[in-house]
Enzyme design. Sequence first.
Site, PDB file in Angstrom:
ATOM      1  N   PHE A  67      12.834   0.600  35.104  1.00 55.56           N
ATOM      2  CA  PHE A  67      13.546   1.867  35.065  1.00 55.56           C
ATOM      3  C   PHE A  67      12.639   2.896  34.401  1.00 55.56           C
ATOM      4  CE2 PHE A  67      16.722   4.905  33.664  1.00 55.56           C
ATOM      5  CZ  PHE A  67      17.676   4.877  34.662  1.00 55.56           C
ATOM      6  N   ASP A  75      14.514  -5.965  28.741  1.00 51.88           N
ATOM      7  CA  ASP A  75      15.601  -5.010  28.896  1.00 51.88           C
ATOM      8  C   ASP A  75      16.693  -5.689  29.727  1.00 51.88           C
ATOM      9  OD1 ASP A  75      17.323  -2.964  29.685  1.00 51.88           O
ATOM     10  OD2 ASP A  75      15.738  -1.460  29.565  1.00 51.88           O
ATOM     11  N   TYR A  89      27.341   0.543  28.849  1.00 55.87           N
ATOM     12  CA  TYR A  89      28.251   1.314  29.713  1.00 55.87           C
ATOM     13  C   TYR A  89      28.194   0.846  31.161  1.00 55.87           C
ATOM     14  CZ  TYR A  89      23.771   3.739  30.079  1.00 55.87           C
ATOM     15  OH  TYR A  89      22.435   4.010  30.213  1.00 55.87           O
ATOM     16  N   LYS A  90      27.315  -0.125  31.464  1.00 57.91           N
ATOM     17  CA  LYS A  90      27.244  -0.639  32.832  1.00 57.91           C
ATOM     18  C   LYS A  90      28.199  -1.828  32.959  1.00 57.91           C
ATOM     19  CE  LYS A  90      22.648   1.291  33.470  1.00 57.91           C
ATOM     20  NZ  LYS A  90      21.208   1.125  33.228  1.00 57.91           N
ATOM     21  N   ARG A 137      22.971   1.438  46.723  1.00 60.93           N
ATOM     22  CA  ARG A 137      23.207   0.319  45.788  1.00 60.93           C
ATOM     23  C   ARG A 137      24.681  -0.008  45.722  1.00 60.93           C
ATOM     24  NH1 ARG A 137      21.118   1.041  39.746  1.00 60.93           N
ATOM     25  NH2 ARG A 137      22.654   2.713  39.838  1.00 60.93           N
TER      26      ARG A 137
HETATM   27  C1  LIG Z   1      20.494   2.299  32.728  1.00 58.53           C
HETATM   28  C2  LIG Z   1      19.151   2.009  32.197  1.00 58.53           C
HETATM   29  C3  LIG Z   1      18.591   2.794  31.176  1.00 58.53           C
HETATM   30  C4  LIG Z   1      19.292   4.014  30.641  1.00 58.53           C
HETATM   31  O1  LIG Z   1      18.844   4.360  29.361  1.00 58.53           O
HETATM   32  P1  LIG Z   1      19.735   5.308  28.439  1.00 58.53           P
HETATM   33  O2  LIG Z   1      18.903   5.602  27.282  1.00 58.53           O
HETATM   34  O3  LIG Z   1      20.994   4.548  28.125  1.00 58.53           O
HETATM   35  O4  LIG Z   1      20.085   6.526  29.240  1.00 58.53           O
HETATM   36  C5  LIG Z   1      17.351   2.400  30.672  1.00 58.53           C
HETATM   37  N1  LIG Z   1      16.705   1.327  31.151  1.00 58.53           N
HETATM   38  C6  LIG Z   1      17.202   0.568  32.148  1.00 58.53           C
HETATM   39  C7  LIG Z   1      16.453  -0.606  32.636  1.00 58.53           C
HETATM   40  C8  LIG Z   1      18.432   0.903  32.715  1.00 58.53           C
HETATM   41  O5  LIG Z   1      18.915   0.178  33.715  1.00 58.53           O
END
Ligand SMILES: *Cc1c(COP(=O)(O)O)cnc(C)c1O
Length: 397
Positions: free
Chosen positions: A113, A184, A209-210, A356
Amino acid sequence: MTNFAETKNLFHLPEGVIYLDGNSLGPMPISAMNRAENVIKNEWSEMLIKAWNKADWMTLPRRVGDKLATLIGAPEGSVATGDTLSIKVFQAVSAALKLNPSRKVVLSDSGNFPTDLYMVSGLISHLGPDYELRIVAPDEVENAIDETISVVMLTEVDYRTGRRHDMMKITEKTHQMGAISVWDLAHSAGALPVEMEKSNAEFAVGCTYKYINGGPGSPAFIYVRPDVADKIEPILSGWLGHEAPFAFDLDYRPHKGSERMRVGTPPIIQLSLLDEALKVWEGVDMQDVRARSIQLCEQFIQGIEKACPEFQLLSPRDANSRGSQVSFAFEHSYPAMQAMIDKNVIGDFRAPDAMRFGFTPLYIDQEDVAKAIEIIANIIKTKTYLEPKYQVRSIVT
Ligand SMILES: *Cc1c(COP(=O)(O)O)cnc(C)c1O
């Protein structure tokens, strides 16, 4: 056996909506509404500052951390909560680099990400020109771990394709080469069984939050392997990671263990909602969730491939190499997704061409999947996605 009919009743979903986007923002557990009301009406408004003690606000981050620890196979006291995942990535990688100071390379992959990569770029630009962020293709990661690597930072499940790394195997190789492991778990925690303790990885981070349904912007978490935690010198040395915040000493002394990864005042309202969302997991067996998630994904892939031959599967076909989502590429991905959302099948679009769909057995069942396939098939057959209103791009895709 987990009773998924029961867990489904614990969530609020708008009438008629088939929600295949819990991998991006989980829906609201019904009890979150009462909890929010209680925190605002009884705690904040009536107790005011006394609530830090009287309503146990001060210990809430740790209590929530312990619930998250259970979810990711980690021991009590090893998970700290707060801030956002981006911040937690920064903390984990900065701490890891400091623990392995003779090496200067952070290894990651091009499926990660972007914010994870951005945070590390920012970090190393601050550390100096000898540091490097090395990005390789996901399937080249294992070979790229060599004796120059200080930290291997990977997201277990790819946000775009759902491709899943072999966490045990890669962590083992990382350690063989004398590097430190940061995982992560954004698309793993609450989606599939995670065995942090067994993996022996030093760090893991994730958002809530996911798949954990803590609500938009709910606090992130960081796991630190207990034997490593006390060696960390936190870069973000905030007062709530201090050994004695209310001594108000002028010098910083880190708290014992992973609590030192806390930074500032916890977001109590949001954290309370997360605490509430974690109650849904009581009595839920992660192996059952995984088995059901695979079933739903397979059902979806088979149904869609039959009904929409124009789609190309972007996710691994082998369920073991996949997380809890399925992605397809299509020439008209963006407008097609807008048409699906319009017809109450909610997934999302990720540039350049991915549609997705997340599968979350806590509130999605086979009947939902069958209905979603039917609606999508109809959109593709009738080419409704060609209507001009579906071509308009919003800020959030
Ligand atoms: C959703 C997601 C994020 C989001 O980061 P935030 O700081 O919560 O906005 C970061 N890394 C990954 C791999 C994600 O899937």
